[in-house]
Design a protein around this motif. Structure first.
Motif, PDB file in Angstrom:
ATOM      1  N   VAL A 312       0.839  -1.202   0.000  1.00 53.37           N
ATOM      2  CA  VAL A 312       0.000   0.000   0.000  1.00 53.37           C
ATOM      3  C   VAL A 312       0.869   1.246   0.000  1.00 53.37           C
ATOM      4  N   PHE A 313       0.208   2.361  -0.272  1.00 54.36           N
ATOM      5  CA  PHE A 313       0.866   3.671  -0.244  1.00 54.36           C
ATOM      6  C   PHE A 313       2.096   3.711  -1.142  1.00 54.36           C
ATOM      7  N   LYS A 314       1.891   3.316  -2.400  1.00 56.91           N
ATOM      8  CA  LYS A 314       2.954   3.312  -3.403  1.00 56.91           C
ATOM      9  C   LYS A 314       4.151   2.489  -2.941  1.00 56.91           C
ATOM     10  N   ASN A 315       3.833   1.300  -2.411  1.00 59.00           N
ATOM     11  CA  ASN A 315       4.830   0.302  -1.977  1.00 59.00           C
ATOM     12  C   ASN A 315       5.664   0.750  -0.775  1.00 59.00           C
ATOM     13  N   ARG A 316       5.215   1.775  -0.086  1.00 55.92           N
ATOM     14  CA  ARG A 316       5.957   2.186   1.111  1.00 55.92           C
ATOM     15  C   ARG A 316       5.711   1.240   2.282  1.00 55.92           C
ATOM     16  N   LEU A 317       4.608   0.553   2.257  1.00 52.35           N
ATOM     17  CA  LEU A 317       4.297  -0.417   3.309  1.00 52.35           C
ATOM     18  C   LEU A 317       3.826  -1.702   2.638  1.00 52.35           C
ATOM     19  N   SER A 318       4.483  -2.796   2.952  1.00 55.25           N
ATOM     20  CA  SER A 318       4.138  -4.082   2.359  1.00 55.25           C
ATOM     21  C   SER A 318       4.361  -5.180   3.384  1.00 55.25           C
ATOM     22  N   GLY A 319       3.824  -6.348   3.074  1.00 54.05           N
ATOM     23  CA  GLY A 319       4.017  -7.460   3.996  1.00 54.05           C
ATOM     24  C   GLY A 319       3.152  -8.648   3.628  1.00 54.05           C
ATOM     25  N   SER A 320       3.121  -9.600   4.538  1.00 53.98           N
ATOM     26  CA  SER A 320       2.338 -10.814   4.326  1.00 53.98           C
ATOM     27  C   SER A 320       1.939 -11.402   5.667  1.00 53.98           C
ATOM     28  N   VAL A 321       0.833 -12.114   5.646  1.00 52.09           N
ATOM     29  CA  VAL A 321       0.335 -12.837   6.819  1.00 52.09           C
ATOM     30  C   VAL A 321       0.027 -14.257   6.378  1.00 52.09           C
ATOM     31  N   ASP A 322       0.570 -15.241   7.080  1.00 52.45           N
ATOM     32  CA  ASP A 322       0.349 -16.653   6.752  1.00 52.45           C
ATOM     33  C   ASP A 322      -0.099 -17.399   8.000  1.00 52.45           C
ATOM     34  N   VAL A 323      -1.186 -18.123   7.846  1.00 53.90           N
ATOM     35  CA  VAL A 323      -1.670 -19.023   8.896  1.00 53.90           C
ATOM     36  C   VAL A 323      -1.607 -20.431   8.319  1.00 53.90           C
ATOM     37  N   TYR A 324      -1.001 -21.351   9.058  1.00 59.49           N
ATOM     38  CA  TYR A 324      -0.789 -22.678   8.488  1.00 59.49           C
ATOM     39  C   TYR A 324      -1.038 -23.782   9.517  1.00 59.49           C
ATOM     40  N   SER A 325      -1.273 -24.953   8.966  1.00 63.27           N
ATOM     41  CA  SER A 325      -1.456 -26.163   9.759  1.00 63.27           C
ATOM     42  C   SER A 325      -0.678 -27.285   9.086  1.00 63.27           C
ATOM     43  N   THR A 326       0.095 -28.041   9.856  1.00 65.02           N
ATOM     44  CA  THR A 326       0.918 -29.111   9.291  1.00 65.02           C
ATOM     45  C   THR A 326       0.599 -30.442   9.962  1.00 65.02           C
ATOM     46  N   ARG A 327       0.825 -31.510   9.209  1.00 68.63           N
ATOM     47  CA  ARG A 327       0.665 -32.868   9.733  1.00 68.63           C
ATOM     48  C   ARG A 327       1.789 -33.719   9.149  1.00 68.63           C
ATOM     49  N   THR A 328       2.631 -34.282  10.013  1.00 66.80           N
ATOM     50  CA  THR A 328       3.738 -35.140   9.600  1.00 66.80           C
ATOM     51  C   THR A 328       3.418 -36.572   9.988  1.00 66.80           C
ATOM     52  N   THR A 329       3.497 -37.473   9.015  1.00 68.50           N
ATOM     53  CA  THR A 329       3.245 -38.890   9.259  1.00 68.50           C
ATOM     54  C   THR A 329       4.486 -39.700   8.910  1.00 68.50           C
ATOM     55  N   ASP A 330       4.566 -40.909   9.463  1.00 71.88           N
ATOM     56  CA  ASP A 330       5.716 -41.796   9.247  1.00 71.88           C
ATOM     57  C   ASP A 330       7.019 -41.079   9.602  1.00 71.88           C
ATOM     58  N   LEU A 331       7.017 -40.426  10.743  1.00 75.06           N
ATOM     59  CA  LEU A 331       8.150 -39.622  11.206  1.00 75.06           C
ATOM     60  C   LEU A 331       9.406 -40.476  11.337  1.00 75.06           C
ATOM     61  N   LEU A 332      10.503 -40.025  10.732  1.00 78.45           N
ATOM     62  CA  LEU A 332      11.788 -40.732  10.807  1.00 78.45           C
ATOM     63  C   LEU A 332      12.534 -40.315  12.066  1.00 78.45           C
ATOM     64  N   MET A 333      12.695 -41.258  13.015  1.00 80.87           N
ATOM     65  CA  MET A 333      13.407 -40.951  14.251  1.00 80.87           C
ATOM     66  C   MET A 333      14.053 -42.211  14.804  1.00 80.87           C
ATOM     67  N   ASP A 334      15.140 -42.008  15.561  1.00 84.29           N
ATOM     68  CA  ASP A 334      15.789 -43.114  16.258  1.00 84.29           C
ATOM     69  C   ASP A 334      14.967 -43.478  17.486  1.00 84.29           C
ATOM     70  N   ARG A 335      14.722 -44.762  17.641  1.00 81.41           N
ATOM     71  CA  ARG A 335      13.920 -45.257  18.757  1.00 81.41           C
ATOM     72  C   ARG A 335      14.753 -46.220  19.584  1.00 81.41           C
ATOM     73  N   ASN A 336      14.765 -46.034  20.892  1.00 81.17           N
ATOM     74  CA  ASN A 336      15.483 -46.947  21.780  1.00 81.17           C
ATOM     75  C   ASN A 336      14.752 -48.282  21.863  1.00 81.17           C
TER      76      ASN A 336
END
Length: 465
Positions: A312-336
């Protein structure tokens, strides 16, 4: 340099005759490094070559083919020689020996891409862009090491064949590859309504047989509100875009041969003879081999994102807003796992996690002059994640400190509520706990009895953070 820093301030490096004192200050763990450069040689050579070459062919109007090849060649050479006068070899005392070692490593990597592009605009309003990709990646690493003692000073590591027998040697080879196919379509109507659809198929050599290939889709839409007629009266808005997307990405960050069950050396004593054998894993080692999971597969992360970009205002003010949700399956991890299996850890797909968050970015052009500008950039991020399920379902895995509904890394311990005092009340309370098997004394840490059963045990632990 580190050895010099560790020397005692009052230590004397030489005696009255000018001879070096190996154990300065009378401390057996502080060796004298003064003059060590005369007796030690450590030669290192590194050579690396990177390249990129491509060819492009226009097949038809809007249709072209491109091939690119990028090699990466790396060579490392390391020669080490330590004279018998070196502090690492005894400093010249009886029994000191010359030492030489030669280490060499060579890596060969390349990436080959084949791409087809199709880019056309129809009826002035419809723009379509199609990209097809086939990609191959390959990496090969070879290494060798030879060590000898009682070598001639002048020959250093160049004549290790002169010793009666090498005191140590090893060789190694590691290969891994990744092959991918990808298709992407971008569609735009009047540069106002945007659609992107994407599909990728990846095959990783490091994963288990039957699980090397998987697919990863993506789709996103965007609406350029600033191009709508009803927004034209708002001249202070330069850009306003609303977007939504869904994408799945994969992770195959696995050490080559993990799923094959490599062998490691183990030494056995037969009378006065020491022989080398091989075992699947030695659980007593600091870093034993991991159990080979024959079903190890890709880790998947799917993210949904709703975002807004503005200027806005001839590009004097700019930005972004992101709202997100994630889901990770088959997680790779070392297990004791219990060491009775011959292994203590296992790299496996343990379950799934979920997360959500928000990202905000704000940029401003505060001042613009001929030879001066002042810009400001602010950002804010917040994220929360939790374990949704594990390999055993929605059941906590206390041995690995994984708990349903909690973050992957937590502090799980007893709750400390003070110090036992030598008072009548505390002595009486300690007596009750000690009668049930505890052994508290004044000065010990006081632990909360969460289940109020009069004994402190593992069930009294809790998630502290």
């Amino acid at each position: 340099y580190d050895a010099e820093q560790g020397m005692l301030p009052y230590a004397v490096p030489f005696d009255s005759l000018g001879n070096r004192i190996d154990l300065t200050g009378g401390e057996v763990n502080l060796l004298n490094p003064i003059g060590e450069n005369k007796y030690t040689t450590n030669l290192r050579k590194t050579l690396r070559g990177l390249g990129s070459v491509y060819a492009e062919l226009q097949l038809l109007k809007g249709l072209k083919y491109r091939i690119s090849f990028g090699p990466d060649l790396y060579s490392y050479y390391n020669g080490i020689f330590e004279d018998s006068m070196s502090m690492n070899r005894g400093g010249g005392v009886p029994g000191s020996t010359d030492y030489a070692q030669l280490n060499q490593t060579s890596n060969t990597s390349w990436t080959l891409d084949n791409l087809i592009y199709y880019d056309r605009t129809f009826a002035k309003h419809h723009a379509i862009n199609v990209t097809l990709l086939h990609e191959s990646m390959y990496n090969r690493s070879e290494n060798s090491s030879m060590t000898g003692i009682n070598v001639l000073e002048k020959s250093k590591w160049y004549a290790l064949n002169s010793v009666s027998a090498l005191s140590g040697f090893s060789t190694g080879l590691t290969e891994n590859s990744l092959e991918s196919y990808m298709g992407r379509v971008n569609y735009s109507y009047d540069d106002k309504y945007l659609l992107t659809a994407f599909m990728r198929w990846d095959g990783a050599s490091v994963l288990a047989a039957g699980h090397k290939w998987d697919q990863f889709p993506s789709v996103s839409v965007a609406w350029r509100l600033d191009k709508e007629n009803f927004m034209q009266k708002l001249s202070w808005i330069d850009q306003l875009k609303l977007r939504f997307g869904m994408a799945t990405v994969g992770n195959a960050a696995v050490t080559p041969y993990t799923t094959l069950g490599a062998l490691q050396p183990e030494y056995y004593t037969w009378g006065s003879t020491v022989e080398e054998g091989y075992v699947a894993s030695d659980a007593s080692l600091a870093n034993p081999m991991t159990y080979p999971d024959q079903d190890l597969k890709w880790e998947h992360t799917t993210q949904y994102n709703l975002g807004l970009d503005f200027s806005v205002f001839k590009n004097r003010l700019s930005g972004s807003v992101d709202v997100y949700s994630t889901r990770t399956t088959d997680l790779l991890m070392d297990r004791n796992i219990p060491s009775v299996n011959g292994y203590v850890t296992m790299l496996t797909n343990i379950g799934s996690t979920a997360g959500k968050g928000i990202d905000v970015t704000l940029n401003s052009l505060n001042l613009q002059a001929k030879d001066f500008s002042w810009n400001t950039s602010l950002s804010f991020s917040a994220n929360r994640d939790k374990i949704v399920s594990l390999a055993t379902g929605k059941v906590n895995d206390v041995s690995n400190l994984w708990f349903i509904g909690q973050r992957i890394s937590v502090d799980y311990d007893y709750k400390k509520i003070g110090i036992w005092q030598n008072t009548t009340a505390d002595l009486a309370a300690m007596a009750k706990f000690n009668a049930n098997g505890n052994n508290f004394q004044p000065g010990d840490i006081k632990i909360a009895d969460l289940d109020n059963n009069g004994v402190i045990k593992a069930s009294d632990r809790m998630i502290l953070g």
